[in-house]
Design a protein around this motif. Structure first.
Motif, PDB file in Angstrom:
ATOM      1  N   THR A  96       0.702   0.059  -1.727  1.00 56.43           N
ATOM      2  CA  THR A  96      -0.019  -0.459  -0.566  1.00 56.43           C
ATOM      3  C   THR A  96       0.920  -0.612   0.623  1.00 56.43           C
ATOM      4  O   THR A  96       0.586  -0.267   1.764  1.00 56.43           O
ATOM      5  CB  THR A  96      -0.654  -1.819  -0.900  1.00 56.43           C
ATOM      6  OG1 THR A  96      -1.524  -1.657  -2.027  1.00 56.43           O
ATOM      7  CG2 THR A  96      -1.447  -2.366   0.281  1.00 56.43           C
ATOM      8  N   ARG A  97       2.111  -1.131   0.348  1.00 58.14           N
ATOM      9  CA  ARG A  97       3.085  -1.355   1.412  1.00 58.14           C
ATOM     10  C   ARG A  97       3.548  -0.013   1.998  1.00 58.14           C
ATOM     11  O   ARG A  97       3.645   0.150   3.212  1.00 58.14           O
ATOM     12  CB  ARG A  97       4.284  -2.128   0.840  1.00 58.14           C
ATOM     13  CG  ARG A  97       5.194  -2.709   1.857  1.00 58.14           C
ATOM     14  CD  ARG A  97       4.648  -3.988   2.446  1.00 58.14           C
ATOM     15  NE  ARG A  97       5.635  -4.597   3.333  1.00 58.14           N
ATOM     16  CZ  ARG A  97       5.352  -5.048   4.545  1.00 58.14           C
ATOM     17  NH1 ARG A  97       4.128  -4.969   5.002  1.00 58.14           N
ATOM     18  NH2 ARG A  97       6.276  -5.595   5.295  1.00 58.14           N
ATOM     19  N   LEU A  98       3.819   0.946   1.117  1.00 58.51           N
ATOM     20  CA  LEU A  98       4.269   2.258   1.587  1.00 58.51           C
ATOM     21  C   LEU A  98       3.217   2.896   2.475  1.00 58.51           C
ATOM     22  O   LEU A  98       3.519   3.472   3.517  1.00 58.51           O
ATOM     23  CB  LEU A  98       4.599   3.155   0.396  1.00 58.51           C
ATOM     24  CG  LEU A  98       5.125   4.554   0.743  1.00 58.51           C
ATOM     25  CD1 LEU A  98       6.155   4.989  -0.286  1.00 58.51           C
ATOM     26  CD2 LEU A  98       4.011   5.584   0.783  1.00 58.51           C
ATOM     27  N   ALA A  99       1.974   2.780   2.055  1.00 51.07           N
ATOM     28  CA  ALA A  99       0.885   3.377   2.847  1.00 51.07           C
ATOM     29  C   ALA A  99       0.862   2.793   4.249  1.00 51.07           C
ATOM     30  O   ALA A  99       0.621   3.486   5.238  1.00 51.07           O
ATOM     31  CB  ALA A  99      -0.442   3.170   2.134  1.00 51.07           C
ATOM     32  N   ALA A 100       1.112   1.486   4.361  1.00 53.14           N
ATOM     33  CA  ALA A 100       1.094   0.836   5.679  1.00 53.14           C
ATOM     34  C   ALA A 100       2.223   1.358   6.564  1.00 53.14           C
ATOM     35  O   ALA A 100       2.055   1.489   7.778  1.00 53.14           O
ATOM     36  CB  ALA A 100       1.208  -0.667   5.505  1.00 53.14           C
ATOM     37  N   PHE A 101       3.350   1.652   5.970  1.00 49.36           N
ATOM     38  CA  PHE A 101       4.478   2.153   6.761  1.00 49.36           C
ATOM     39  C   PHE A 101       4.232   3.563   7.276  1.00 49.36           C
ATOM     40  O   PHE A 101       4.736   3.931   8.336  1.00 49.36           O
ATOM     41  CB  PHE A 101       5.772   2.138   5.935  1.00 49.36           C
ATOM     42  CG  PHE A 101       6.317   0.770   5.692  1.00 49.36           C
ATOM     43  CD1 PHE A 101       6.688   0.381   4.420  1.00 49.36           C
ATOM     44  CD2 PHE A 101       6.467  -0.133   6.725  1.00 49.36           C
ATOM     45  CE1 PHE A 101       7.193  -0.881   4.183  1.00 49.36           C
ATOM     46  CE2 PHE A 101       6.973  -1.400   6.506  1.00 49.36           C
ATOM     47  CZ  PHE A 101       7.338  -1.781   5.227  1.00 49.36           C
ATOM     48  N   ILE A 102       3.494   4.357   6.550  1.00 48.13           N
ATOM     49  CA  ILE A 102       3.284   5.734   6.991  1.00 48.13           C
ATOM     50  C   ILE A 102       1.959   5.918   7.710  1.00 48.13           C
ATOM     51  O   ILE A 102       1.627   7.020   8.144  1.00 48.13           O
ATOM     52  CB  ILE A 102       3.370   6.738   5.819  1.00 48.13           C
ATOM     53  CG1 ILE A 102       2.291   6.478   4.779  1.00 48.13           C
ATOM     54  CG2 ILE A 102       4.734   6.712   5.203  1.00 48.13           C
ATOM     55  CD1 ILE A 102       2.241   7.542   3.696  1.00 48.13           C
ATOM     56  N   ASP A 103       1.203   4.854   7.876  1.00 45.77           N
ATOM     57  CA  ASP A 103      -0.013   4.949   8.682  1.00 45.77           C
ATOM     58  C   ASP A 103       0.334   5.346  10.108  1.00 45.77           C
ATOM     59  O   ASP A 103       1.447   5.144  10.592  1.00 45.77           O
ATOM     60  CB  ASP A 103      -0.728   3.596   8.710  1.00 45.77           C
ATOM     61  CG  ASP A 103      -1.545   3.373   7.448  1.00 45.77           C
ATOM     62  OD1 ASP A 103      -1.956   2.221   7.229  1.00 45.77           O
ATOM     63  OD2 ASP A 103      -1.746   4.339   6.698  1.00 45.77           O
ATOM     64  N   GLY A 104      -0.660   5.872  10.812  1.00 45.74           N
ATOM     65  CA  GLY A 104      -0.444   6.235  12.207  1.00 45.74           C
ATOM     66  C   GLY A 104      -0.411   5.048  13.143  1.00 45.74           C
ATOM     67  O   GLY A 104       0.114   5.127  14.255  1.00 45.74           O
TER      68      GLY A 104
END
Lengths: 140, 132
Positions: free
Chosen positions: A78-86
């Motif tokens: 979940t955290r990783l996804a937030a970092f790579i979001d636009g």
């Protein structure tokens, strides 16, 4: 461009992301917060001098490594996804790319890759953000 | 001695455009006239008027000193250009000429820097001097 100034400005922007511990230098020991992540600015991959005549422009290939945690943890994913979001306030690209740098002309986050590092014997999921930085060749 | 191109300097209509430029090319040509007459087995040629093109290109920079601000207003005008192909220094060459600013192009790729190119046609002679 002065590399130290570029590192400092990038680190200051990364520090605006909640629960992200920022290391503005390529240090040896990283502490990842229990409920956050750590961003490390490592040594650059390369510097291309003389993009233009008269020492007008240099180009820097500089990564940002974000170490998150246990690769098999849902929290890590979940955290990783937030970092790579636009966007959304936790996006590495959103934070680093806006204009307004004084140490360089522009930072562009071109791509991110993913890996599992071993830190102190423990596997850690990392996201590596590859940045292209252009600025003046002559350092005032 | 081999000379690196990175020290090249260019001014257009008095404005320095050096630090936004990464390539330039100055052509020196002459018209060719066939003066072959009877009694020979090979063509013979004579030289005529001289001419040439000057092109330059580079990485776009914003602001009043960027290539866009300098070159866009000059389209269709004949302006002085000074090029120092080996940079500034005593004994180094300098080329001065007038040129018609014929074409200015900006290219905006999604995955790179904005680039520019300018095509000119020389008007009149090139004055070659040595810097003092």
């Amino acid at each position: 461009m002065k590399l130290i100034d570029v590192w400092n400005e990038m680190a200051a922007r990364l520090a605006t992301i909640p629960e992200l511990r920022v290391y503005a230098r390529p240090v040896g020991k990283i502490d990842i917060p229990a409920h956050g992540a750590a961003a490390i600015i490592p040594y650059p991959q390369a510097v291309d001098f003389d993009l233009t005549y008269g020492r007008g422009s240099d180009e820097l290939d500089q990564a940002v490594v974000v170490a998150i945690g246990n690769p098999e943890s849902e929290r890590t994913a979940t955290r990783l996804a937030a970092f790579i979001d636009g966007g959304g306030g936790t996006s590495i690209k959103e934070v680093l790319e806006p204009t307004g740098y004084t140490s360089c002309d522009r930072v562009v986050v071109e791509r991110a890759e993913f890996d599992v590092y071993t830190m102190a014997g423990t596997p850690v999921m990392v996201a590596i953000f590859y940045c292209k930085i252009i600025g003046d060749g002559v350092t005032a | 001695m081999k000379v690196h191109g990175k020290d090249t300097e260019i001014t257009v209509d008095g404005d320095a455009i050096t630090t936004a430029t990464n390539s330039s090319q100055l052509d020196r040509e002459a018209d060719e006239h066939d003066i072959t007459c009877y009694g020979v087995d090979d063509y013979e040629y004579g030289g005529g008027l001289r001419k040439g093109a000057f092109t330059m290109s580079g990485v776009y920079a914003d602001g009043a000193t960027g290539p866009g601000a300098i070159l866009r207003p000059l389209i269709g005008m004949v302006v002085p250009i000074v090029r120092k192909p080996e940079g500034t220094g005593t004994g180094r060459p300098q080329e001065s000429f007038s040129a018609l600013i014929k074409k200015y192009t900006e290219t905006n790729p999604v995955a790179g820097y904005i680039t520019w190119q300018c095509d000119t046609t020389r008007s009149g002679a090139i004055t070659d001097t040595t810097q003092s």
